[in-house]
Design a protein around this motif. Structure first.
Motif, mmCIF file in Angstrom:
data_model
loop_
_atom_site.group_PDB
_atom_site.id
_atom_site.type_symbol
_atom_site.label_atom_id
_atom_site.label_comp_id
_atom_site.label_asym_id
_atom_site.label_seq_id
_atom_site.Cartn_x
_atom_site.Cartn_y
_atom_site.Cartn_z
ATOM 1 N N GLU A 280 0.821 -1.208 0.000
ATOM 2 C CA GLU A 280 0.000 0.000 0.000
ATOM 3 C C GLU A 280 0.862 1.268 0.000
ATOM 4 O O GLU A 280 0.575 2.218 -0.744
ATOM 5 C CB GLU A 280 -0.933 0.020 1.212
ATOM 6 C CG GLU A 280 -1.839 1.248 1.252
ATOM 7 C CD GLU A 280 -2.740 1.303 2.480
ATOM 8 O OE1 GLU A 280 -3.543 2.255 2.558
ATOM 9 O OE2 GLU A 280 -2.626 0.412 3.349
ATOM 10 N N LEU A 284 0.997 4.256 -2.876
ATOM 11 C CA LEU A 284 0.750 5.659 -2.571
ATOM 12 C C LEU A 284 1.894 6.546 -3.054
ATOM 13 O O LEU A 284 1.674 7.604 -3.660
ATOM 14 C CB LEU A 284 0.560 5.853 -1.064
ATOM 15 C CG LEU A 284 -0.750 5.346 -0.466
ATOM 16 C CD1 LEU A 284 -0.660 5.330 1.054
ATOM 17 C CD2 LEU A 284 -1.919 6.212 -0.918
ATOM 18 N N THR A 292 -5.463 13.504 1.312
ATOM 19 C CA THR A 292 -5.927 12.271 1.942
ATOM 20 C C THR A 292 -4.878 11.178 1.830
ATOM 21 O O THR A 292 -4.608 10.446 2.801
ATOM 22 C CB THR A 292 -7.237 11.808 1.294
ATOM 23 O OG1 THR A 292 -8.227 12.831 1.456
ATOM 24 C CG2 THR A 292 -7.741 10.521 1.938
ATOM 25 N N GLU A 293 -4.278 11.061 0.661
ATOM 26 C CA GLU A 293 -3.248 10.034 0.453
ATOM 27 C C GLU A 293 -1.995 10.341 1.269
ATOM 28 O O GLU A 293 -1.354 9.415 1.795
ATOM 29 C CB GLU A 293 -2.921 9.948 -1.038
ATOM 30 C CG GLU A 293 -4.049 9.357 -1.872
ATOM 31 C CD GLU A 293 -3.841 9.568 -3.357
ATOM 32 O OE1 GLU A 293 -4.375 8.769 -4.147
ATOM 33 O OE2 GLU A 293 -3.153 10.549 -3.745
ATOM 34 N N ALA A 295 -1.944 11.878 4.156
ATOM 35 C CA ALA A 295 -2.277 11.531 5.541
ATOM 36 C C ALA A 295 -2.178 10.028 5.761
ATOM 37 O O ALA A 295 -1.685 9.571 6.804
ATOM 38 C CB ALA A 295 -3.678 12.026 5.880
ATOM 39 N N ARG A 296 -2.619 9.251 4.786
ATOM 40 C CA ARG A 296 -2.551 7.784 4.906
ATOM 41 C C ARG A 296 -1.092 7.314 4.869
ATOM 42 O O ARG A 296 -0.703 6.434 5.652
ATOM 43 C CB ARG A 296 -3.348 7.132 3.774
ATOM 44 C CG ARG A 296 -3.273 5.604 3.753
ATOM 45 C CD ARG A 296 -3.731 4.990 5.062
ATOM 46 N NE ARG A 296 -3.676 3.526 5.020
ATOM 47 C CZ ARG A 296 -3.666 2.747 6.096
ATOM 48 N NH1 ARG A 296 -3.713 3.283 7.320
ATOM 49 N NH2 ARG A 296 -3.618 1.437 5.980
ATOM 50 N N ALA A 297 -0.282 7.903 3.995
ATOM 51 C CA ALA A 297 1.129 7.520 3.925
ATOM 52 C C ALA A 297 1.833 7.823 5.250
ATOM 53 O O ALA A 297 2.618 7.004 5.751
ATOM 54 C CB ALA A 297 1.818 8.252 2.778
ATOM 55 N N GLU A 299 0.401 7.968 8.151
ATOM 56 C CA GLU A 299 -0.123 7.010 9.124
ATOM 57 C C GLU A 299 0.614 5.677 9.033
ATOM 58 O O GLU A 299 0.980 5.067 10.050
ATOM 59 C CB GLU A 299 -1.615 6.808 8.879
ATOM 60 C CG GLU A 299 -2.282 5.835 9.860
ATOM 61 C CD GLU A 299 -3.763 5.599 9.547
ATOM 62 O OE1 GLU A 299 -4.418 4.900 10.336
ATOM 63 O OE2 GLU A 299 -4.237 6.106 8.513
ATOM 64 N N LEU A 300 0.832 5.206 7.812
ATOM 65 C CA LEU A 300 1.551 3.940 7.618
ATOM 66 C C LEU A 300 2.993 4.043 8.113
ATOM 67 O O LEU A 300 3.504 3.114 8.758
ATOM 68 C CB LEU A 300 1.532 3.560 6.132
ATOM 69 C CG LEU A 300 0.185 3.138 5.557
ATOM 70 C CD1 LEU A 300 0.272 3.020 4.035
ATOM 71 C CD2 LEU A 300 -0.262 1.796 6.158
#
Length: 349
Positions: A280, A284, A292-293, A295-297, A299-300
């Motif tokens: 994932e 990204l 949004t992407e 923020a997700r990166a 987070e990971l």
């Protein structure tokens, strides 16, 4: 007294405590550097004068001049409360002018809109103006270097070559589109460390080399000081890369994920990708990140062991820096230099 307050702001608190405990003066050197920066960039051309002062007036940590001032206490010609070592002041001014020149150029390369809380020179005026201003600062640094002799000039010439090599390597390894006929380099760990060594650690190494050399340290000690500086430079850049992911904007003043948006694979990212079993994070980072992407990166990355591994890697450079100081025995300034190196890791938890 106002000048002295400015100088003190450049010194991390753990280092300041060590200096004050042993009565080692560095504020006088830093104050003199601030004054020298102003006079050295003066131009009879009003617009050039404004441009050259633009980032100087925006402030900054003056980290490299601080290192010249600190390592200037390693030799017999160290400054005292009563006497300033003018060669150290000139050397500290040189490294700060070179650093500032690279900032003007970096902002053009990165298409940055702001620097030190103000619009960047390239966004306020244009790329041509920013590039020429950086060139002007390089010229003023070279003029001052010539006054200190061939060896000082040779050291800075080699440092500038390393800076350019590091910047070119970073461009080659970025995820963005490259100009035609520019060979791409795989953004591996080895590539990343080579970029950091050239772009960041080389000038910090030279700052420490200058301080030792111009305070009368013997050749072995000069090399030890340079080794210390290179390792500190590596540690500080790694910690900056950790902060780019781990910190909140309110805490650091930096926008998290800036390097991710620019397609730069820093150490925490490289470590995280080695354990990205779902793929994932890779997916990204292969695209243009929206909010949004991004923020997700983040987070990971924060949920992986990458940050801790990066901290440990930074810590290895701190240990090497401290080891390099052993040649100076228990000289009082060694305590301050040790605390400065340790601060590189302490500030990222």
């Amino acid at each position: 007294m106002a000048g002295r307050a400015v100088a003190r702001l450049a010194i991390p608190e753990p280092v300041l405590e060590g200096l004050e405990a042993h009565g080692l003066p560095v504020s006088g050197t830093l104050d003199a550097v601030e004054a020298k920066l102003s006079t050295q960039v003066t131009s009879s051309h009003a617009f050039v004068d404004e441009l050259a002062r633009y980032l100087i007036d925006a402030g900054g940590k003056r980290f490299r001049p601080l290192l010249v001032a600190l390592t200037g206490h390693l030799g017999p010609d160290a400054p005292t409360v009563e006497r300033t070592n003018e060669a150290l002041v000139d050397a500290a001014t040189i490294v700060e002018l070179v650093h500032l020149a690279t900032l003007y150029h970096d902002d053009v390369i990165d298409e940055a809109a702001a620097r030190r809380g103000t619009p960047s020179a390239n966004s306020r005026w244009d790329n041509t103006v920013a590039i020429l201003t950086g060139d002007y600062l390089f010229a003023r640094a070279s003029e001052l270097s010539a006054d200190l002799g061939v060896e000082v000039t040779r050291i800075m010439s080699r440092t500038l070559a390393r800076l350019c090599e590091g910047q070119i390597a970073e461009v080659q390894g970025s995820d963005g589109a490259l100009p035609p006929d520019v060979p791409r380099l795989e953004p591996t760990l080895e590539h990343y460390l080579r970029v950091v060594s050239g772009k960041t650690a080389s000038l910090i190494e030279t700052s420490c080399r200058y301080g030792a050399l111009l305070s009368g340290v013997e050749a072995e000690g000069v090399e030890a000081a340079a080794t210390y500086g290179w390792n500190v430079g590596m540690a500080f850049q790694l910690s900056d890369d950790i902060l780019d992911i781990a910190s909140d904007h309110e805490d650091s003043g930096k926008t998290p994920g800036t390097d991710l948006r620019e397609g730069v694979r820093t150490l925490p990212v490289l470590y995280a990708l080695t354990s990205d079993r779902s793929g994932e994070l890779q997916r990204l980072l292969d695209g243009d990140l929206d909010d949004t992407e991004l923020a997700r990166a983040l987070e990971l990355l924060r949920g992986s062991d990458a940050l801790e591994r990066a901290r440990e890697h930074a810590g290895s450079y701190v240990a090497a820096a401290v080891t390099a100081l052993e040649v100076f025995g228990d000289a009082p300034v060694v305590t301050a230099l040790t605390r400065l190196a340790e601060y590189a890791v302490d500030r990222v938890g």
